[in-house]
Design an enzyme around this catalytic site. Structure first.
Site, PDB file in Angstrom:
ATOM      1  N   GLU A   8     -21.543   9.078  60.051  1.00 29.91           N
ATOM      2  CA  GLU A   8     -21.979   9.362  58.538  1.00 29.91           C
ATOM      3  C   GLU A   8     -23.209   9.804  58.621  1.00 29.91           C
ATOM      4  O   GLU A   8     -24.452   9.040  59.037  1.00 29.91           O
ATOM      5  CB  GLU A   8     -22.011   7.751  57.641  1.00 29.91           C
ATOM      6  CG  GLU A   8     -21.975   8.278  56.129  1.00 29.91           C
ATOM      7  CD  GLU A   8     -23.557   8.006  55.576  1.00 29.91           C
ATOM      8  OE1 GLU A   8     -24.257   8.964  55.612  1.00 29.91           O
ATOM      9  OE2 GLU A   8     -23.807   6.925  55.540  1.00 29.91           O
ATOM     10  N   CYS A  42     -27.952   7.459  50.969  1.00 23.51           N
ATOM     11  CA  CYS A  42     -27.116   8.801  51.424  1.00 23.51           C
ATOM     12  C   CYS A  42     -26.495   9.114  50.431  1.00 23.51           C
ATOM     13  O   CYS A  42     -26.275  10.257  50.194  1.00 23.51           O
ATOM     14  CB  CYS A  42     -26.377   8.126  52.624  1.00 23.51           C
ATOM     15  SG  CYS A  42     -25.366   6.804  52.410  1.00 23.51           S
TER      16      CYS A  42
END
Length: 242
Positions: A8, A42
């Site tokens: 990720e 994020c």
């Protein structure tokens, strides 16, 4: 040997604001989605593409909300504290300065201020698409808002970047929301809410340079598990009858 991998990585997490959006919902979602944890998430809202017909009202109300955020030390339970490092603060400031040099304007209620690693939250208006902050991940409390003539323009801009982690769409039409979500190049699209990781059993993934594979209990187990088959061959043909 070969090792399974999940990644990720970065995200730009655009918010697409259609002309029929619920403005109070948009405002609260952007203020929370862009500035919680100083924007160091994020899944933080990192750029807003807002229809020009409602842009003035949205930007003014977002700035009003951001101006109310408390700023200071984390131990004082403030809304916005210092970012993680000097290099991070330097990067965020460089993106801010680049945007200003290219024609963006910091809203009067949210002027840029810096005290070492502590950056005060900023709402940037009139941001041109040539500004680096439109496509680079700032990971901090400076939010660019780009005025667009249509949601189609917003989708095209959102998809033209190198990231594709999450995105969000604000509209009162469920049918339109699904159609727009289908067009966005992102691992997850939130409808009428800011991006979020979600429960652990939800799949969490990105496209393009935002990652490889899907996270989540089931998906992570499957990614890290190798399937093996053992076949028993009988001496004569045998057929199971349902």
């Amino acid at each position: 040997g070969m090792i399974p991998m999940q990644m990720e990585l970065g995200g730009k997490d655009p918010a697409i604001i259609a002309e029929d959006a619920d403005i109070p919902l948009v405002v609260s979602s952007i203020v929370k989605g862009a500035f919680s944890y100083q924007g160091q998430r994020c899944t933080a809202v990192k750029v807003v593409f807002v229809h020009e017909s409602i842009a003035d009202e949205v930007i003014e109300k977002v700035a009003q909300g951001v101006a109310k955020l408390s700023v200071g030390r984390p131990e004082d339970n403030v809304d916005v504290a210092a970012v993680i490092s000097k290099s991070s603060a330097d990067w965020i400031e460089s993106l801010y300065k680049d945007a200003i040099e290219k024609g963006a304007v910091a809203h009067a209620l949210t002027p840029f201020k810096r005290d070492e690693n502590l950056l005060y939250p900023v709402v940037l208006d009139q941001v041109p698409t040539t500004a680096d902050i439109v496509f680079e991940e700032q990971f901090g409390p400076v939010l660019p808002l780009v005025r667009v003539k249509s949601v189609e323009e917003a989708i095209a801009l959102a998809n033209s970047g190198k990231y594709g982690l999450q995105a969000c769409v604000f509209t009162k039409s469920a049918e339109r929301a699904v159609m727009l979500a289908d067009q966005l190049e992102a691992g997850t699209v939130q409808i009428n809410a800011p991006p979020a990781r979600g429960p652990d059993h939800f799949p969490f993934q990105g496209v393009k340079e935002s990652g490889i594979g899907s996270q989540g209990v089931r998906y992570s187990i499957e990614a890290m598990t190798k399937i093996k088959s053992t076949v028993i061959n009988l001496p004569k043909e045998s057929y199971a009858i349902a």
